[in-house]
Scaffold this motif. Structure first.
Motif, PDB file in Angstrom:
ATOM      1  N   THR A   1       0.991  -1.035   0.292  1.00 60.24           N
ATOM      2  CA  THR A   1      -0.219   0.056   0.117  1.00 60.24           C
ATOM      3  C   THR A   1       1.024   1.427   0.621  1.00 60.24           C
ATOM      4  O   THR A   1       0.437   2.035  -0.958  1.00 60.24           O
ATOM      5  N   VAL A   2       2.085   0.782   0.618  1.00 60.96           N
ATOM      6  CA  VAL A   2       3.054   2.177   1.105  1.00 60.96           C
ATOM      7  C   VAL A   2       3.430   2.598  -0.318  1.00 60.96           C
ATOM      8  O   VAL A   2       3.757   3.504  -0.968  1.00 60.96           O
ATOM      9  N   VAL A   3       4.024   1.535  -1.245  1.00 62.49           N
ATOM     10  CA  VAL A   3       4.742   1.837  -2.530  1.00 62.49           C
ATOM     11  C   VAL A   3       4.192   2.033  -3.359  1.00 62.49           C
ATOM     12  O   VAL A   3       4.466   3.187  -4.287  1.00 62.49           O
ATOM     13  N   LEU A   4       2.612   1.752  -4.147  1.00 59.08           N
ATOM     14  CA  LEU A   4       1.967   2.073  -4.135  1.00 59.08           C
ATOM     15  C   LEU A   4       1.123   2.922  -4.402  1.00 59.08           C
ATOM     16  O   LEU A   4       0.995   4.200  -5.281  1.00 59.08           O
ATOM     17  N   GLY A   5       1.327   3.952  -3.032  1.00 54.28           N
ATOM     18  CA  GLY A   5       0.580   5.187  -2.753  1.00 54.28           C
ATOM     19  C   GLY A   5       1.228   6.253  -3.183  1.00 54.28           C
ATOM     20  O   GLY A   5       0.651   7.320  -3.739  1.00 54.28           O
ATOM     21  N   VAL A   6       2.772   6.116  -3.076  1.00 49.21           N
ATOM     22  CA  VAL A   6       3.426   6.759  -2.465  1.00 49.21           C
ATOM     23  C   VAL A   6       4.038   7.250  -4.634  1.00 49.21           C
ATOM     24  O   VAL A   6       3.788   8.179  -5.428  1.00 49.21           O
ATOM     25  N   MET A   7       3.972   6.213  -5.175  1.00 53.19           N
ATOM     26  CA  MET A   7       4.242   5.836  -6.648  1.00 53.19           C
ATOM     27  C   MET A   7       2.526   7.070  -7.188  1.00 53.19           C
ATOM     28  O   MET A   7       2.959   7.787  -8.177  1.00 53.19           O
TER      29      MET A   7
ATOM     30  N   GLY B   1      11.635   8.342 -16.844  1.00 51.24           N
ATOM     31  CA  GLY B   1      11.850   7.090 -17.085  1.00 51.24           C
ATOM     32  C   GLY B   1      12.972   6.325 -16.567  1.00 51.24           C
ATOM     33  O   GLY B   1      12.976   4.671 -17.046  1.00 51.24           O
ATOM     34  N   ALA B   2      13.413   6.605 -15.998  1.00 49.77           N
ATOM     35  CA  ALA B   2      14.278   5.326 -15.663  1.00 49.77           C
ATOM     36  C   ALA B   2      13.892   4.394 -14.709  1.00 49.77           C
ATOM     37  O   ALA B   2      14.245   3.684 -14.254  1.00 49.77           O
ATOM     38  N   VAL B   3      13.442   4.867 -13.286  1.00 47.40           N
ATOM     39  CA  VAL B   3      12.522   5.075 -12.176  1.00 47.40           C
ATOM     40  C   VAL B   3      11.644   4.057 -12.056  1.00 47.40           C
ATOM     41  O   VAL B   3      11.396   2.852 -11.077  1.00 47.40           O
ATOM     42  N   MET B   4      10.342   4.466 -12.760  1.00 42.85           N
ATOM     43  CA  MET B   4       9.498   3.890 -13.554  1.00 42.85           C
ATOM     44  C   MET B   4       8.523   2.624 -13.834  1.00 42.85           C
ATOM     45  O   MET B   4       7.719   1.721 -12.995  1.00 42.85           O
ATOM     46  N   PRO B   5       9.902   2.003 -14.691  1.00 39.52           N
ATOM     47  CA  PRO B   5       9.580   0.635 -14.703  1.00 39.52           C
ATOM     48  C   PRO B   5       9.594  -0.352 -13.279  1.00 39.52           C
ATOM     49  O   PRO B   5       8.588  -0.980 -13.210  1.00 39.52           O
ATOM     50  N   PHE B   6      10.362   0.186 -12.906  1.00 42.38           N
ATOM     51  CA  PHE B   6      10.814  -0.601 -11.334  1.00 42.38           C
ATOM     52  C   PHE B   6       9.512  -0.559 -10.361  1.00 42.38           C
ATOM     53  O   PHE B   6       9.356  -1.193  -9.815  1.00 42.38           O
ATOM     54  N   TRP B   7       9.316   0.963 -10.365  1.00 40.19           N
ATOM     55  CA  TRP B   7       8.212   1.088  -9.457  1.00 40.19           C
ATOM     56  C   TRP B   7       6.707   0.337  -9.679  1.00 40.19           C
ATOM     57  O   TRP B   7       6.685  -0.390  -8.935  1.00 40.19           O
ATOM     58  N   TYR B   8       6.401   0.641 -11.582  1.00 40.10           N
ATOM     59  CA  TYR B   8       5.202   0.022 -11.741  1.00 40.10           C
ATOM     60  C   TYR B   8       5.646  -1.329 -11.519  1.00 40.10           C
ATOM     61  O   TYR B   8       4.075  -1.816 -11.354  1.00 40.10           O
TER      62      TYR B   8
ATOM     63  N   LEU C   1       4.068  -6.332  -5.925  1.00 41.68           N
ATOM     64  CA  LEU C   1       4.345  -6.608  -4.915  1.00 41.68           C
ATOM     65  C   LEU C   1       1.978  -7.129  -4.077  1.00 41.68           C
ATOM     66  O   LEU C   1       1.855  -7.939  -3.686  1.00 41.68           O
ATOM     67  N   SER C   2       1.452  -6.253  -5.047  1.00 40.00           N
ATOM     68  CA  SER C   2       0.150  -6.701  -5.362  1.00 40.00           C
ATOM     69  C   SER C   2      -0.015  -8.253  -5.143  1.00 40.00           C
ATOM     70  O   SER C   2      -1.151  -8.575  -4.738  1.00 40.00           O
ATOM     71  N   ALA C   3       0.693  -9.045  -6.518  1.00 44.95           N
ATOM     72  CA  ALA C   3       0.495  -9.709  -7.066  1.00 44.95           C
ATOM     73  C   ALA C   3       0.693 -10.988  -5.595  1.00 44.95           C
ATOM     74  O   ALA C   3       0.145 -12.616  -4.940  1.00 44.95           O
ATOM     75  N   VAL C   4       1.716 -10.486  -5.303  1.00 47.14           N
ATOM     76  CA  VAL C   4       2.082 -11.395  -3.598  1.00 47.14           C
ATOM     77  C   VAL C   4       1.580 -11.585  -2.047  1.00 47.14           C
ATOM     78  O   VAL C   4       0.690 -12.305  -1.835  1.00 47.14           O
ATOM     79  N   TRP C   5       0.750  -9.791  -2.933  1.00 47.82           N
ATOM     80  CA  TRP C   5      -0.640 -10.128  -1.897  1.00 47.82           C
ATOM     81  C   TRP C   5      -1.804 -11.013  -1.661  1.00 47.82           C
ATOM     82  O   TRP C   5      -2.199 -11.844  -0.851  1.00 47.82           O
TER      83      TRP C   5
ATOM     84  N   ILE D   1      -6.235   5.310 -13.293  1.00 47.25           N
ATOM     85  CA  ILE D   1      -6.691   3.982 -13.363  1.00 47.25           C
ATOM     86  C   ILE D   1      -5.616   3.185 -11.733  1.00 47.25           C
ATOM     87  O   ILE D   1      -6.058   2.942 -11.518  1.00 47.25           O
ATOM     88  N   ILE D   2      -4.143   3.550 -11.870  1.00 51.34           N
ATOM     89  CA  ILE D   2      -3.837   3.830 -10.552  1.00 51.34           C
ATOM     90  C   ILE D   2      -4.413   4.355  -9.189  1.00 51.34           C
ATOM     91  O   ILE D   2      -4.277   3.676  -8.441  1.00 51.34           O
ATOM     92  N   VAL D   3      -4.906   5.197  -9.539  1.00 48.15           N
ATOM     93  CA  VAL D   3      -5.544   5.993  -8.287  1.00 48.15           C
ATOM     94  C   VAL D   3      -6.825   4.601  -7.950  1.00 48.15           C
ATOM     95  O   VAL D   3      -6.946   4.185  -6.849  1.00 48.15           O
TER      96      VAL D   3
END
Length: 148
Positions: free
Chosen positions: A10-16, A51-58, A64-68, A135-137
């Motif tokens: 939730t925190v990782v997705l929320g910050v993104m 562009g360098a960071v967001m692919p890893f974040w998405y 993380l969501s799939a593991v949850w 969509i991400i919201v």
């Protein structure tokens, strides 16, 4: 352990979501409001940096969501977590198909090599980005609902 995974996801997705919302509704409008092509440097730098960071974040948020979803399959809210993961999949597909091609072109632009339609391309990127932010919201809201 599952509770820690829920909080981390939730925190990782929320910050993104916060970063992407800020890009859409704060940073780009500021840059777009500058006269001429003065906002171009900020946008091209942002295209390179994010562009360098967001692919890893998405992908990280999706993993993380799939593991949850798998770890909490028999717990309350599992369907909501799967729904959030599906929305994140949609955002990744949309990013790869629509936003990344524009981003890859724009990150190398300078005032010397601007295409004539650069403002139209930035406008198209912004419109796609608004949809992706929605969509991400939605994914974040559904994931947060799974917590309660």
């Amino acid at each position: 352990m599952l509770d820690a995974l829920k909080v981390l996801t939730t925190v990782v997705l929320g910050v993104m979501v916060g970063v992407e919302f800020s890009v859409a509704f704060v940073i780009n409008p500021i840059l777009n409001g500058l006269p001429g092509d003065n906002g171009l440097r900020g946008r091209t730098h942002g295209a390179r940096m994010l562009g360098a960071v967001m692919p890893f974040w998405y992908i990280g948020s999706l993993v993380l969501s799939a593991v949850w979803a798998v770890a909490g399959w028999h717990h309350h809210g599992a369907v909501l977590v799967v729904t959030a993961a599906a929305l994140l999949i949609l955002s990744v597909i949309m990013s790869i198909a629509l936003l990344v091609p524009i981003n890859n072109q724009s990150k190398g632009w300078t005032t010397e090599n601007l295409p004539e339609d650069w403002k139209e391309q930035m406008g198209r990127w912004d419109r796609f980005h608004y949809v992706r932010v929605a969509i991400i919201v939605a994914a974040f809201a559904v994931l947060a609902a799974a917590l309660v």
